[in-house]
Design an enzyme around this catalytic site. Structure first.
Site, PDB file in Angstrom:
ATOM      1  CD  GLU A 101     -14.985   3.086  82.095  1.00  0.00           C
ATOM      2  OE1 GLU A 101     -14.446   4.091  81.422  1.00  0.00           O
ATOM      3  OE2 GLU A 101     -15.319   2.038  81.602  1.00  0.00           O
ATOM      4  CD  GLU A 110      -4.694  -4.352  93.055  1.00  0.00           C
ATOM      5  OE1 GLU A 110      -4.078  -4.494  94.264  1.00  0.00           O
ATOM      6  OE2 GLU A 110      -3.884  -4.938  91.988  1.00  0.00           O
TER       7      GLU A 110
HETATM    8  C1  LIG Z   1     -20.701  -2.677  88.792  1.00  0.00           C
HETATM    9  C2  LIG Z   1     -19.123  -2.159  88.906  1.00  0.00           C
HETATM   10  C3  LIG Z   1     -18.382  -2.316  87.651  1.00  0.00           C
HETATM   11  C4  LIG Z   1     -16.835  -2.011  87.844  1.00  0.00           C
HETATM   12  N1  LIG Z   1     -16.251  -2.547  86.752  1.00  0.00           N
HETATM   13  C5  LIG Z   1     -14.760  -2.482  86.780  1.00  0.00           C
HETATM   14  C6  LIG Z   1     -14.010  -2.923  85.830  1.00  0.00           C
HETATM   15  O1  LIG Z   1     -14.468  -3.454  84.970  1.00  0.00           O
HETATM   16  N2  LIG Z   1     -12.686  -2.742  86.094  1.00  0.00           N
HETATM   17  C7  LIG Z   1     -12.242  -2.051  86.946  1.00  0.00           C
HETATM   18  O2  LIG Z   1     -10.850  -1.946  87.173  1.00  0.00           O
HETATM   19  N3  LIG Z   1     -12.923  -1.534  87.990  1.00  0.00           N
HETATM   20  C8  LIG Z   1     -14.327  -1.678  87.989  1.00  0.00           C
HETATM   21  N4  LIG Z   1     -15.308  -1.327  89.040  1.00  0.00           N
HETATM   22  C9  LIG Z   1     -14.606  -0.526  90.234  1.00  0.00           C
HETATM   23  C10 LIG Z   1     -15.112   1.284  90.078  1.00  0.00           C
HETATM   24  O3  LIG Z   1     -14.062   1.801  88.958  1.00  0.00           O
HETATM   25  C11 LIG Z   1     -14.787   1.574  91.616  1.00  0.00           C
HETATM   26  O4  LIG Z   1     -15.662   1.151  92.313  1.00  0.00           O
HETATM   27  C12 LIG Z   1     -14.572   2.938  91.742  1.00  0.00           C
HETATM   28  O5  LIG Z   1     -13.373   3.550  90.916  1.00  0.00           O
HETATM   29  C13 LIG Z   1     -14.517   3.563  93.338  1.00  0.00           C
HETATM   30  O6  LIG Z   1     -13.526   2.744  94.019  1.00  0.00           O
HETATM   31  P1  LIG Z   1     -13.960   2.084  95.198  1.00  0.00           P
HETATM   32  O7  LIG Z   1     -15.482   1.355  94.941  1.00  0.00           O
HETATM   33  O8  LIG Z   1     -12.898   1.308  95.825  1.00  0.00           O
HETATM   34  O9  LIG Z   1     -14.423   3.367  96.261  1.00  0.00           O
HETATM   35  P2  LIG Z   1     -13.440   4.160  97.127  1.00  0.00           P
HETATM   36  O10 LIG Z   1     -12.275   4.617  96.289  1.00  0.00           O
HETATM   37  O11 LIG Z   1     -13.234   3.613  98.410  1.00  0.00           O
HETATM   38  O12 LIG Z   1     -14.323   5.553  97.374  1.00  0.00           O
HETATM   39  C14 LIG Z   1     -15.181   5.632  98.455  1.00  0.00           C
HETATM   40  C15 LIG Z   1     -15.870   6.992  98.352  1.00  0.00           C
HETATM   41  O13 LIG Z   1     -14.934   7.988  98.715  1.00  0.00           O
HETATM   42  C16 LIG Z   1     -14.840   8.885  97.534  1.00  0.00           C
HETATM   43  N5  LIG Z   1     -13.343   9.482  97.402  1.00  0.00           N
HETATM   44  C17 LIG Z   1     -12.169   8.605  97.352  1.00  0.00           C
HETATM   45  N6  LIG Z   1     -11.323   9.289  97.015  1.00  0.00           N
HETATM   46  C18 LIG Z   1     -11.824  10.875  97.042  1.00  0.00           C
HETATM   47  C19 LIG Z   1     -10.930  12.009  97.322  1.00  0.00           C
HETATM   48  N7  LIG Z   1      -9.613  12.104  96.867  1.00  0.00           N
HETATM   49  N8  LIG Z   1     -11.784  12.798  97.203  1.00  0.00           N
HETATM   50  C20 LIG Z   1     -13.182  13.074  97.363  1.00  0.00           C
HETATM   51  N9  LIG Z   1     -13.635  11.686  97.663  1.00  0.00           N
HETATM   52  C21 LIG Z   1     -13.060  10.742  97.271  1.00  0.00           C
HETATM   53  C22 LIG Z   1     -15.446   8.386  96.455  1.00  0.00           C
HETATM   54  O14 LIG Z   1     -15.815   9.068  95.414  1.00  0.00           O
HETATM   55  C23 LIG Z   1     -16.389   7.298  97.199  1.00  0.00           C
HETATM   56  O15 LIG Z   1     -17.479   8.069  97.191  1.00  0.00           O
HETATM   57  C24 LIG Z   1     -16.625  -1.291  88.739  1.00  0.00           C
HETATM   58  C25 LIG Z   1     -17.494  -1.159  89.916  1.00  0.00           C
HETATM   59  C26 LIG Z   1     -18.574  -1.484  89.843  1.00  0.00           C
HETATM   60  C27 LIG Z   1     -19.463  -0.762  91.218  1.00  0.00           C
END
Ligand SMILES: Cc1cc2nc3c(=O)[nH]c(=O)nc-3n(C[C@H](O)[C@H](O)[C@H](O)COP(=O)(O)OP(=O)(O)OC[C@H]3O[C@@H](n4cnc5c(N)ncnc54)[C@H](O)[C@@H]3O)c2cc1C
Length: 390
Positions: free
Chosen positions: A370, A135
């Site tokens: 993922e 989300e």
């Molecule tokens: C092209 C694309 C396709 C996608 N397809 C899907 C899909 O089909 N379904 C779906 O549900 N999602 C999908 N996603 C979402 C994807 O799974 C998320 O972008 C991903 O899980 C990271 O979440 P976020 O982008 O909110 O980053 P955030 O969670 O905000 O993370 C930001 C940064 O902080 C780091 N971080 C966060 N928490 C920690 C921690 N505890 N320790 C160290 N570092 C941390 C992360 O590694 C990252 O570098 C997709 C994303 C993209 C870009």
């Protein structure tokens, strides 16, 4: 630059059927996927007709039970099919992986009635799936999701926004994780939502760095009503289902990453054999030969790691730690190898006249989806050292 054909990948396949399957996939890839890949990625066009062909060819339900239209193939075979598809075009390989992920909830947790009703169309009837966990405000911390499902008689009414949804707006079904109870992981339930449900809509696709043919969009659920028969698993079991799906899904991402890396290596070898500098092919310079050797070695190591995890899964043994390791290692490998491929092509590598720059842009997203590679390290460390103290 050169007509040197890439060497076929040496694959260890368990049966003649699996070898035939890989030949079929290579044939489809060369005839139907590779020719349009560069232009369509540039134009941001999703190749829906390729997915129809894959469905007709029995390639959209490979790891699932034959009883419901699946191919009943071991994961070690399914993943090598994904690798071949991703080498041809990541939008296709990743799309098949996401479709498999979206089909997981009913296949693994559905009742017999749900499986009989929904799976045949998903696994071989031409439908395309999407998986909705993320989300706008909950990515890595997926258990904090806010989309709500409220019980109303025999129905559930779902309201909220899902973000980053692969196939958002074009999918025929959405596996949606929504909150039905308490805060945190135990208050989440899984639902199977039809793509044409009233109240479901998608925003315009995100403008991404790469993987432009694969639409990624926010999906809005505005009072979407689904019958309780579309709830998969128990109330409160949705997060466990989502994570279990991701253990397998991560292996799909690992295999796709090795496919992209292999395609970049093949391109680099072919280019280096044809490009001449200082009076000889650049492939004769030891500096580049060592670079190619390192690229190939990292790819083989990645392939071995994802296959180890797959074979554990196929044997019914725990594989979550190895799946996280495979996702981490294979996607980091894809990033390094594709970056080196651009370097090896020199200035031409930096242009859209060659696919190396596209592979590099595509590899980046695999380190994020993922579960980012930071999250994979957390998963691996948890297996080594137990949960972190809060
Ligand atoms: C092209 C694309 C396709 C996608 N397809 C899907 C899909 O089909 N379904 C779906 O549900 N999602 C999908 N996603 C979402 C994807 O799974 C998320 O972008 C991903 O899980 C990271 O979440 P976020 O982008 O909110 O980053 P955030 O969670 O905000 O993370 C930001 C940064 O902080 C780091 N971080 C966060 N928490 C920690 C921690 N505890 N320790 C160290 N570092 C941390 C992360 O590694 C990252 O570098 C997709 C994303 C993209 C870009």
């Amino acid at each position: 630059m050169s007509d040197r054909a890439p060497q076929p990948v040496d694959r260890q396949l368990p049966t003649d059927e699996a070898r035939d399957l890989i030949s079929l996939v290579r044939d489809i890839a060369q005839r139907e996927i590779v020719p349009g890949a560069a232009q369509e990625e540039g134009a941001g066009r999703f190749p829906r007709e390729v997915f129809s062909l894959l469905s007709d060819s029995g390639l959209l339900g490979l790891p699932y039970d034959a009883e419901f239209g699946g191919g009943e193939q071991p994961y070690e075979v399914y993943l090598q099919v994904l690798e071949e598809l991703a080498a041809a075009r990541l939008t296709v390989g990743l799309g098949v992986s996401v479709h498999t992920l979206a089909s997981y909830a009913p296949a693994a947790y559905g009742t017999k009635e749900q499986q009989a009703e929904y799976l045949p169309a998903m696994l071989g009837g031409g439908l395309l799936g999407a998986y909705c966990l993320s989300e706008p405000a909950s990515g890595s911390d997926a258990a904090s999701l806010r989309t709500k499902a409220v019980r109303d008689g025999d129905d559930w009414v779902i309201t909220g926004t899902k973000a980053w949804i692969t196939h958002g707006g074009i999918a025929d079904f959405y596996t949606v994780m929504a909150r039905t109870g308490e805060e945190g992981p135990r208050g989440i339930t899984a639902f199977l939502v039809p793509g044409d449900a009233d109240g479901l809509s998608a925003a315009a696709p995100e403008k991404k760095m790469g993987l432009k043919g694969s639409p990624t969009a926010q999906v809005h659920l505005d009072g979407v009503r689904v019958p309780d028969a579309r709830r998969i698993g128990d109330e409160g079991q949705g997060f466990a289902i989502a994570l279990s799906a991701l253990d397998s899904g991560r292996l799909g991402i690992a295999a796709c990453a090795i496919g992209v890396a292999q395609a970049a290596l093949d391109e680099a070898v072919s280019y280096a054999a044809g490009r001449r500098q200082f009076g000889k092919p650049i492939v004769d310079f030891q500096g580049l030969r060592f670079m190619l050797a390192d690229m190939a070695t990292q790819i083989e190591a990645g392939r071995a790691l994802y296959l180890t995890a797959a074979r554990l899964r196929d044997a019914g043994l725990p594989f979550a730690k190895q799946a996280a390791m495979a996702k981490l290692h294979c996607t980091d490998t894809a990033m390094r190898v594709t970056t080196d491929a651009v370097q090896l092509l020199g200035g031409y590598g930096y242009t859209a006249d060659f696919p190396a720059e596209r592979y590099m842009r595509e590899a980046k997203v695999l380190q994020i989806v993922e579960g980012t590679n930071q999250i994979q390290r957390m998963v691996i460390a948890r297996h080594l050292a137990g949960p972190e103290e809060r």
